[in-house]
Design a protein around this motif. Structure first.
Motif, PDB file in Angstrom:
ATOM      1  N   ALA A 241       0.833  -1.207   0.000  1.00 50.22           N
ATOM      2  CA  ALA A 241       0.000   0.000   0.000  1.00 50.22           C
ATOM      3  C   ALA A 241       0.864   1.252   0.000  1.00 50.22           C
ATOM      4  CB  ALA A 241      -0.924  -0.030   1.207  1.00 50.22           C
ATOM      5  N   GLU A 242       1.926   1.227   0.777  1.00 55.81           N
ATOM      6  CA  GLU A 242       2.820   2.384   0.823  1.00 55.81           C
ATOM      7  C   GLU A 242       3.497   2.612  -0.537  1.00 55.81           C
ATOM      8  OE1 GLU A 242       5.582   1.739   3.952  1.00 55.81           O
ATOM      9  OE2 GLU A 242       4.159   2.241   5.564  1.00 55.81           O
ATOM     10  N   ALA A 243       3.927   1.493  -1.157  1.00 55.76           N
ATOM     11  CA  ALA A 243       4.568   1.621  -2.475  1.00 55.76           C
ATOM     12  C   ALA A 243       3.610   2.177  -3.504  1.00 55.76           C
ATOM     13  CB  ALA A 243       5.101   0.255  -2.906  1.00 55.76           C
ATOM     14  N   GLU A 244       2.403   1.675  -3.502  1.00 53.83           N
ATOM     15  CA  GLU A 244       1.399   2.162  -4.445  1.00 53.83           C
ATOM     16  C   GLU A 244       1.065   3.618  -4.205  1.00 53.83           C
ATOM     17  OE1 GLU A 244      -3.099   0.902  -6.015  1.00 53.83           O
ATOM     18  OE2 GLU A 244      -2.067  -0.284  -4.461  1.00 53.83           O
ATOM     19  N   GLU A 250       4.074  10.106  -6.889  1.00 54.81           N
ATOM     20  CA  GLU A 250       5.077  10.471  -7.889  1.00 54.81           C
ATOM     21  C   GLU A 250       4.428  10.769  -9.229  1.00 54.81           C
ATOM     22  OE1 GLU A 250       7.782   7.185  -7.872  1.00 54.81           O
ATOM     23  OE2 GLU A 250       8.826   7.853  -6.054  1.00 54.81           O
ATOM     24  N   ARG A 251       3.435  10.004  -9.622  1.00 54.55           N
ATOM     25  CA  ARG A 251       2.741  10.272 -10.866  1.00 54.55           C
ATOM     26  C   ARG A 251       2.030  11.623 -10.811  1.00 54.55           C
ATOM     27  NH1 ARG A 251       1.479   4.731 -10.543  1.00 54.55           N
ATOM     28  NH2 ARG A 251      -0.547   5.246  -9.602  1.00 54.55           N
ATOM     29  N   ALA A 252       1.425  11.856  -9.661  1.00 57.33           N
ATOM     30  CA  ALA A 252       0.719  13.147  -9.516  1.00 57.33           C
ATOM     31  C   ALA A 252       1.688  14.327  -9.576  1.00 57.33           C
ATOM     32  CB  ALA A 252      -0.059  13.131  -8.201  1.00 57.33           C
ATOM     33  N   ALA A 253       2.859  14.154  -8.968  1.00 58.52           N
ATOM     34  CA  ALA A 253       3.871  15.237  -8.981  1.00 58.52           C
ATOM     35  C   ALA A 253       4.413  15.456 -10.376  1.00 58.52           C
ATOM     36  CB  ALA A 253       4.992  14.849  -8.018  1.00 58.52           C
ATOM     37  N   ALA A 254       4.637  14.389 -11.113  1.00 59.86           N
ATOM     38  CA  ALA A 254       5.136  14.515 -12.487  1.00 59.86           C
ATOM     39  C   ALA A 254       4.125  15.202 -13.365  1.00 59.86           C
ATOM     40  CB  ALA A 254       5.451  13.111 -13.020  1.00 59.86           C
ATOM     41  N   GLU A 255       2.892  14.849 -13.171  1.00 65.41           N
ATOM     42  CA  GLU A 255       1.820  15.497 -13.939  1.00 65.41           C
ATOM     43  C   GLU A 255       1.732  16.967 -13.598  1.00 65.41           C
ATOM     44  OE1 GLU A 255      -1.180  15.846 -16.705  1.00 65.41           O
ATOM     45  OE2 GLU A 255       0.212  14.202 -16.348  1.00 65.41           O
TER      46      GLU A 255
END
Length: 274
Positions: A241-244, A250-255
């Motif tokens: 859960a933590e990894a996900e 990270e995906r949200a930050a990249a976006e």
């Protein structure tokens, strides 16, 4: 004269008693069995030596209770031996007033006849009275002898009972000791058997307790393993859960960075577009 004759009769009776004459008995039993059984010894189980004809007169030599050792005076049968005066309450020998010394001489006079014949004919009336008196005194003496014999028999019986009791006492003591020893041995066997039963019961209880302890330990180990498995799975779930979550962040930050970069760059002119 009567008084003198009475004194003479008493003196004669005393003289007869002092002469050593013993009691004379007549055989009255055994008529239907061929005579009275004679045995070698006083013991009723001793060897039979013959039988005394009924009516035989015997002289008493020795007496032990209802057993009599005799010397035959008249009749037929063994000259001497042991016989019973009574058997099962039945009289086998009967006392008489005969004198053994007279019978040994070949005559069988009665006491009264002997007394009368010794007195002169002139004194016959008084003699008859003296003879009657002497007969009474002789009967009294016979009764006294019978009482003495009965007392002797009773004393002998008592002595025999005491002797038998004395013989039985050690035997009873030995039996009591043997019985006591047997009781002690049985008690010891019971105690040993009880101790063995208790030891076996203790072993069973100990084995049962050990089995219960082993079962409890195994159950505890199984529970511990189950708990460890649960904790492992929970940890795996948490890490996943933590990894996900981190990946999503990270995906949200990249976006967000991409959009910010797009917003930062100026828009291209329209001519340039051609």
């Amino acid at each position: 004269l009567v008084a003198l004759l009475r004194l003479w009769g008493v003196a004669a009776a005393m003289t007869e008693r002092q002469s050593g004459d013993k009691q004379v008995w007549e055989v009255v039993g055994g008529g239907q069995t061929g005579g009275l059984t004679v045995r070698q010894k006083a013991d009723r189980n001793s060897t039979e030596v013959g039988r005394l004809e009924t009516g035989t007169l015997v002289e008493q030599l020795k007496r032990e209770g209802e057993r009599l050792r005799y010397q035959r005076l008249t009749g037929s049968g063994p000259d001497t031996g042991w016989v019973s005066t009574k058997a099962k309450g039945k009289e086998l020998l009967r006392r008489t007033n005969h004198q053994a010394s007279a019978l040994k001489g070949g005559a069988v006079p009665s006491n009264a006849a002997a007394t009368v014949s010794a007195v002169p004919e002139s004194a016959q009336p008084a003699t008859n009275e003296a003879s009657h008196k002497e007969g009474g005194e002789t009967a009294a003496a016979g009764a006294s002898e019978r009482a003495a014999d009965e007392q002797f028999a009773e004393t002998a019986c008592t002595a025999e009972q005491e002797r038998t009791a004395g013989q039985k006492a050690p035997e009873e003591s030995t039996n009591a000791e043997a019985s006591h020893k047997a009781d002690e041995e049985r008690a010891a066997d019971d105690a040993a058997r009880k101790a063995e039963d208790e030891r076996a019961a203790a072993e069973v209880a100990q084995k049962t307790a050990e089995e219960h302890v082993a079962e409890a330990a195994q159950k505890a180990e199984e529970e511990e393993l189950a708990t460890a498995e649960i904790n492992r799975k929970a940890e795996e779930t948490r890490v996943s859960a933590e990894a996900e979550s981190k990946a999503e962040e990270e995906r949200a930050a990249a976006e967000a960075n991409r959009r910010a970069e797009e917003e930062r760059l100026p828009a291209a002119p329209a001519g340039n577009a051609e």
